[in-house]
Design a protein around this motif. Structure first.
Motif, short mmCIF file in Angstrom:
data_model
loop_
_atom_site.label_atom_id
_atom_site.label_comp_id
_atom_site.label_asym_id
_atom_site.label_seq_id
_atom_site.Cartn_x
_atom_site.Cartn_y
_atom_site.Cartn_z
N GLN A 113 0.83 -1.20 0.00
CA GLN A 113 0.00 0.00 0.00
C GLN A 113 0.87 1.26 0.00
OE1 GLN A 113 -3.34 0.08 -0.01
NE2 GLN A 113 -3.92 -2.01 0.54
N PHE A 114 0.31 2.32 -0.55
CA PHE A 114 0.95 3.63 -0.45
C PHE A 114 0.58 4.21 0.90
CE2 PHE A 114 -0.09 3.10 -5.03
CZ PHE A 114 1.21 2.96 -5.50
N GLY A 115 1.59 4.72 1.63
CA GLY A 115 1.32 5.22 2.97
C GLY A 115 2.26 6.34 3.36
N GLY A 116 2.53 6.42 4.66
CA GLY A 116 3.30 7.54 5.20
C GLY A 116 2.35 8.67 5.55
N CYS A 117 2.61 9.33 6.67
CA CYS A 117 1.66 10.33 7.18
C CYS A 117 1.44 11.50 6.23
CB CYS A 117 2.13 10.83 8.54
SG CYS A 117 2.12 9.53 9.80
N ALA A 118 2.51 12.03 5.64
CA ALA A 118 2.35 13.16 4.72
C ALA A 118 1.55 12.74 3.50
CB ALA A 118 3.70 13.72 4.32
N GLY A 119 1.87 11.56 2.95
CA GLY A 119 1.13 11.08 1.80
C GLY A 119 -0.33 10.84 2.11
N ASN A 120 -0.60 10.22 3.27
CA ASN A 120 -1.98 9.93 3.65
C ASN A 120 -2.80 11.20 3.87
OD1 ASN A 120 -1.27 7.22 3.65
ND2 ASN A 120 -1.01 7.11 5.86
N ASP A 171 13.03 4.01 -5.21
CA ASP A 171 11.90 3.15 -5.54
C ASP A 171 10.57 3.90 -5.51
OD1 ASP A 171 12.21 3.54 -2.82
OD2 ASP A 171 11.40 1.59 -2.25
N PHE A 172 10.61 5.22 -5.57
CA PHE A 172 9.42 6.06 -5.42
C PHE A 172 8.48 6.02 -6.63
CE2 PHE A 172 7.66 10.52 -5.78
CZ PHE A 172 6.70 10.39 -4.78
N HIS A 173 8.95 5.58 -7.78
CA HIS A 173 8.21 5.78 -9.03
C HIS A 173 6.76 5.29 -9.01
CE1 HIS A 173 11.76 7.47 -10.79
NE2 HIS A 173 12.46 6.41 -10.42
N GLN A 194 4.92 7.85 -7.13
CA GLN A 194 4.88 9.07 -7.94
C GLN A 194 3.72 9.00 -8.93
OE1 GLN A 194 8.61 10.46 -9.78
NE2 GLN A 194 7.56 10.35 -11.75
N ASP A 195 3.58 7.87 -9.58
CA ASP A 195 2.49 7.71 -10.55
C ASP A 195 1.13 7.81 -9.87
OD1 ASP A 195 4.39 7.36 -12.52
OD2 ASP A 195 4.23 5.16 -12.53
N TRP A 196 1.04 7.24 -8.66
CA TRP A 196 -0.22 7.29 -7.90
C TRP A 196 -0.59 8.73 -7.55
CZ3 TRP A 196 -4.24 4.41 -6.29
CH2 TRP A 196 -4.94 4.80 -5.14
N ILE A 231 -2.16 15.09 -7.00
CA ILE A 231 -1.53 15.56 -5.76
C ILE A 231 -0.12 16.05 -6.08
CG2 ILE A 231 -0.77 14.89 -3.44
CD1 ILE A 231 -2.99 12.73 -3.55
N SER A 232 0.16 17.28 -5.73
CA SER A 232 1.43 17.91 -6.09
C SER A 232 2.63 17.21 -5.46
CB SER A 232 1.43 19.38 -5.64
OG SER A 232 2.70 19.97 -5.85
N ARG A 233 3.70 17.11 -6.24
CA ARG A 233 4.98 16.58 -5.75
C ARG A 233 6.04 17.68 -5.66
NH1 ARG A 233 7.30 13.94 -9.38
NH2 ARG A 233 5.83 13.92 -11.12
N LYS A 234 5.60 18.92 -5.63
CA LYS A 234 6.53 20.04 -5.66
C LYS A 234 7.56 19.98 -4.54
CE LYS A 234 6.69 25.09 -5.92
NZ LYS A 234 5.90 26.34 -6.07
N TYR A 235 7.16 19.53 -3.36
CA TYR A 235 8.07 19.51 -2.22
C TYR A 235 8.44 18.09 -1.80
CZ TYR A 235 6.88 24.41 -2.07
OH TYR A 235 6.69 25.73 -2.41
#
Length: 311
Positions: free
Chosen positions: A45-52, A73-75, A78-80, A86-90
């Protein structure tokens, strides 16, 4: 106006052992533990507090950015994020590291073995809170400790109100460090257990913590939340879930509702209910980013659950 959510961006690998750990581990041999479990069910699953938090914030139409460090291994993640707008600027990639990873094996009794690899999360301090993009609200969620400390100071120095949400990162802080973070924050949001730990480490009562911030929010799972603000206590009910599938990430969904309520200027009665409803919607779904709804659907359910209106 936008929120900046500082925290982990991680993969959660969930595995199910159909037996009981207790039947496989000999108590008199725990000092030489060498066991193997067959796990026929595995889910990543995609997770992590900032992502969630960013995911649920986006569902509600809130404005914000996730800020975190990721690995090579973020790719797929990233696609999700791109797929959901959802911005990936930071989001910063750290070469020769992996994203933070949680490997969780559960048995038939609900017991768990968890191994956590922080990976790129340990580089969180290499990110800096921006002073552009009209950031008007920050979140300090679990992350690398140096990053949490640094970002809290940067928000405070920039005069940006932020929510201090130490969560799983709480054991990394001693009492004095927690007092500093509380004094820098505008809001503190924790669950009941975390509130007790903070009290024990700092020697501060709930009322004393509440007096240092604009609001002290304590979540209580199915019992809703309590908001200590301005010398009064507001008890916020939880919504009724259609089913209870997975509590993982409910606190992050709660934070997203909290952010939107603050950004849109609602009072605490409404803001608290927006937060508990988002937590309830999350618990109805497995994983931390598999719930989906529109703002219109959220509005309609809010009115059904609480007999109040929200825009």
């Amino acid at each position: 106006m936008s929120a900046l959510i500082c925290g982990s961006i991680a993969f959660d690998t969930l595995m199910s052992f159909e037996g009981r750990f207790a039947d496989e581990i000999l108590p008199d041999h725990v000092h030489r533990l060498n066991v193997s479990f067959l796990v026929p069910n595995l889910d990543r699953q995609f997770g992590g507090c900032a992502g969630n938090i960013a995911y649920s914030l986006n569902l509600l139409g809130g404005e914000g950015y996730a800020m975190g460090t990721v690995g090579k291994d973020f790719h797929p993640y990233q696609d999700w994020l791109d797929q959901h707008g959802i911005s990936r600027k930071y989001v910063k990639e750290i070469e020769d590291t992996y994203c933070a990873q949680a490997y969780i094996t559960s048995d038939a009794d609900g017991n768990q073995f968890t191994a956590f690899h922080p990976g790129a999360m340990n580089h969180a301090h290499e990110q800096h809170v921006p002073t552009d993009d009209s950031i008007d609200l920050g979140v300090i969620a679990p992350d690398g400790k140096d990053g949490m400390v640094q970002h809290a100071k940067q928000f405070a120095d920039a005069g940006i109100d932020f929510i201090f949400d130490p969560g799983q990162g709480l054991p990394m802080f001693d009492g004095d460090e927690l007092k500093t973070a509380i004094d820098q924050a505008a809001y503190v949001s924790v669950n009941e257990y975390e509130a007790q730990v903070i009290g024990e480490k700092t020697g501060l009562s709930v009322a004393e913590i509440a007096a240092r911030v604009k609001a002290f929010i304590i979540t209580s799972g199915a019992d809703g939340a309590t908001i200590h603000v301005g010398g009064r206590t507001i008890n916020v009910p939880a919504a009724t879930p259609a089913s209870v599938n997975d509590p993982t990430g409910c606190g992050d969904a709660f934070r997203a509702g909290l952010i939107v309520g603050l950004q849109e200027g609602y009072d605490w009665e409404i803001t608290g209910r927006m937060a508990t409803l988002m937590g309830t919607i999350k618990v109805e779904h497995d994983g931390t980013q598999n719930h989906a709804l529109t703002r219109d659907e959220f509005r309609a359910r809010f009115e059904r659950e609480f007999e109040r209106k929200v825009a």
